[in-house]
Write a protein that holds these residues in place. Structure first.
Motif, mmCIF file in Angstrom:
data_model
loop_
_atom_site.group_PDB
_atom_site.id
_atom_site.type_symbol
_atom_site.label_atom_id
_atom_site.label_comp_id
_atom_site.label_asym_id
_atom_site.label_seq_id
_atom_site.Cartn_x
_atom_site.Cartn_y
_atom_site.Cartn_z
ATOM 1 N N GLY A 77 0.803 -1.211 0.000
ATOM 2 C CA GLY A 77 0.000 0.000 0.000
ATOM 3 C C GLY A 77 0.836 1.262 0.000
ATOM 4 N N THR A 112 -1.944 0.492 3.803
ATOM 5 C CA THR A 112 -3.275 0.055 3.387
ATOM 6 C C THR A 112 -4.177 -0.157 4.591
ATOM 7 N N GLN A 128 -10.763 5.313 7.287
ATOM 8 C CA GLN A 128 -12.096 5.290 6.685
ATOM 9 C C GLN A 128 -13.150 4.752 7.653
ATOM 10 N N PRO A 134 -0.210 5.182 -2.918
ATOM 11 C CA PRO A 134 -1.354 4.351 -3.336
ATOM 12 C C PRO A 134 -2.513 4.356 -2.353
ATOM 13 N N ALA A 135 -2.218 4.342 -1.052
ATOM 14 C CA ALA A 135 -3.294 4.306 -0.060
ATOM 15 C C ALA A 135 -4.145 5.573 -0.105
ATOM 16 N N SER A 149 -4.512 7.553 -2.841
ATOM 17 C CA SER A 149 -5.257 7.501 -4.101
ATOM 18 C C SER A 149 -6.483 6.607 -3.965
ATOM 19 N N GLN A 150 -6.340 5.494 -3.238
ATOM 20 C CA GLN A 150 -7.463 4.592 -3.027
ATOM 21 C C GLN A 150 -8.537 5.246 -2.158
ATOM 22 N N GLU A 162 -9.191 8.380 -1.986
ATOM 23 C CA GLU A 162 -9.878 9.389 -2.790
ATOM 24 C C GLU A 162 -11.009 8.788 -3.611
ATOM 25 N N VAL A 163 -10.809 7.546 -4.048
ATOM 26 C CA VAL A 163 -11.840 6.874 -4.838
ATOM 27 C C VAL A 163 -13.053 6.545 -3.979
ATOM 28 N N GLN A 164 -12.809 6.257 -2.705
ATOM 29 C CA GLN A 164 -13.857 5.726 -1.838
ATOM 30 C C GLN A 164 -14.544 6.768 -0.959
ATOM 31 N N TYR A 213 -2.949 14.408 -6.767
ATOM 32 C CA TYR A 213 -4.205 13.841 -6.270
ATOM 33 C C TYR A 213 -5.387 14.632 -6.815
#
Length: 335
Positions: free
Chosen positions: A51, A187, A194, A210-211, A213-214, A216-218, A250
């Motif tokens: 992550g 991760t 969250q 990566p963590a 960016s992930q 931001e998607v969620q 980002y």
């Protein structure tokens, strides 16, 4: 960890992303003429937690080198820069990744993992990228600045012993933040943020993380920047420098965000064969397009940035490539 630096216990690969590849005539001429008689059959690259940027960058690098050299190699999950220094020094892994702060501690015998042990079997290979120190919180937390982090906030600082865990708590304490310290892989910490189990994550990792960016998607995330005064205070107290996180990093960012950073270098056991380290350095420095495809942070994995290492002696194989290509490394800087 083995104390026999020449035993090369390199088949211990926890996360192998590359398998043995017989590429015969596809090897470049200089590789074909290298002395491979003492090369190990396989190698491991110490990274960090899944992550994080280290894991993606290091595993991808190992894949590239394995393919080009016809060896078996892969990335191994570790505790990050501090542990990588100890594992490379002991010979438990061939290659690793570290930052200048933990490296300075290891070179002077002040590593928290091995107090009093001067890690003199660690040599530099090539520059990687700067590690920004950045802070993230969920938007619904209402935290938009460092000064708004509430007393007793639960802050995730990454794996225990990592660069982030070593320096970020001290930086935030210097800036007057009172917190509860939490550790874990990036991760895992992202999931805890969250789920409301953490208030803030303080990242020290190559960007984009990566963590983040992930996340931001969620969900909605705040990327919290340093003020000019906070940045100056951190630079005065710690081995970090000015850095701006580009807005393009980002989707959350609308403009560049002020931060601080620390340089990262790839490292190798000083007793690894000179030709092996030469070839690994050559492949990395001459294929920046392939490195950028591994991770965007590799945009700064270029020869010009070799000047940012003033701490770790260079491996003779790495130094030979830089000196042959006009990037002079003084003899006093070579192991």
């Amino acid at each position: 960890m083995s104390a026999n630096h020449r035993s090369f216990p390199l088949s211990r690969v926890a996360t192998t992303l590359a398998t043995s590849a017989c590429i015969g005539g596809l090897l470049l001429a200089s590789t074909a003429h290298a002395d491979r008689s003492e090369w190990p059959q396989s190698f491991t690259m110490g990274t960090a937690s899944q992550g994080g940027t280290y894991f993606v960058y290091g595993s991808g690098w190992a894949n590239l080198i394995a393919d080009e050299l016809g060896l078996s190699g892969g990335g191994e999950v570790t505790g990050g820069p501090t542990q990588n220094l100890a594992l490379v020094h002991s010979g438990d892994i061939a290659f690793g990744m570290t930052t200048m702060g933990p490296a300075a501690d290891a070179m002077s015998g002040n590593s928290p993992l091995a107090p009093g042990v001067v890690m003199d079997n660690v040599c530099a290979m090539f520059p990687m990228y700067e590690t920004p120190f950045s802070i993230s919180a969920l938007t619904d937390s209402g935290i938009t600045s460092i000064s708004e982090i509430p007393d007793g906030a639960r802050i995730g600082f990454g794996p225990a012993g990592s660069t982030s865990d070593t320096y970020f708590p001290a930086i935030l304490a210097e800036l007057g933040v009172n917190f509860e310290r939490r550790n874990g892989g990036w991760t895992d910490l992202g999931g805890q943020l969250q789920d409301g189990l953490l208030d803030v994550i303080a990242f020290a990792a190559g960007i984009p993380i990566p963590a983040v960016s992930q996340l931001e998607v969620q969900t909605d995330v705040n990327i919290i920047e340093f003020t000019e005064e906070e940045q100056a205070a951190a630079i005065k107290a710690f081995p970090v420098s000015e850095f701006m996180i580009p807005a393009s990093t980002y989707t959350t960012l609308e403009e560049d965000a002020r931060a601080v950073s620390m340089w990262n270098f790839a490292i190798a056991g000083c007793d690894l064969p000179e030709d092996l380290v030469y070839e690994a350095t050559r492949i990395t420095m001459e294929n920046n397009d392939k490195m950028r495809s591994v991770h965007r942070s590799a945009a700064t994995t270029i020869p010009e940035n070799v000047v940012h290492n003033h701490v770790i002696p260079f491996h003779p194989g790495a130094a030979r490539w830089f000196n042959e290509n006009g990037y002079e490394i003084d003899a006093a800087q070579i192991h």
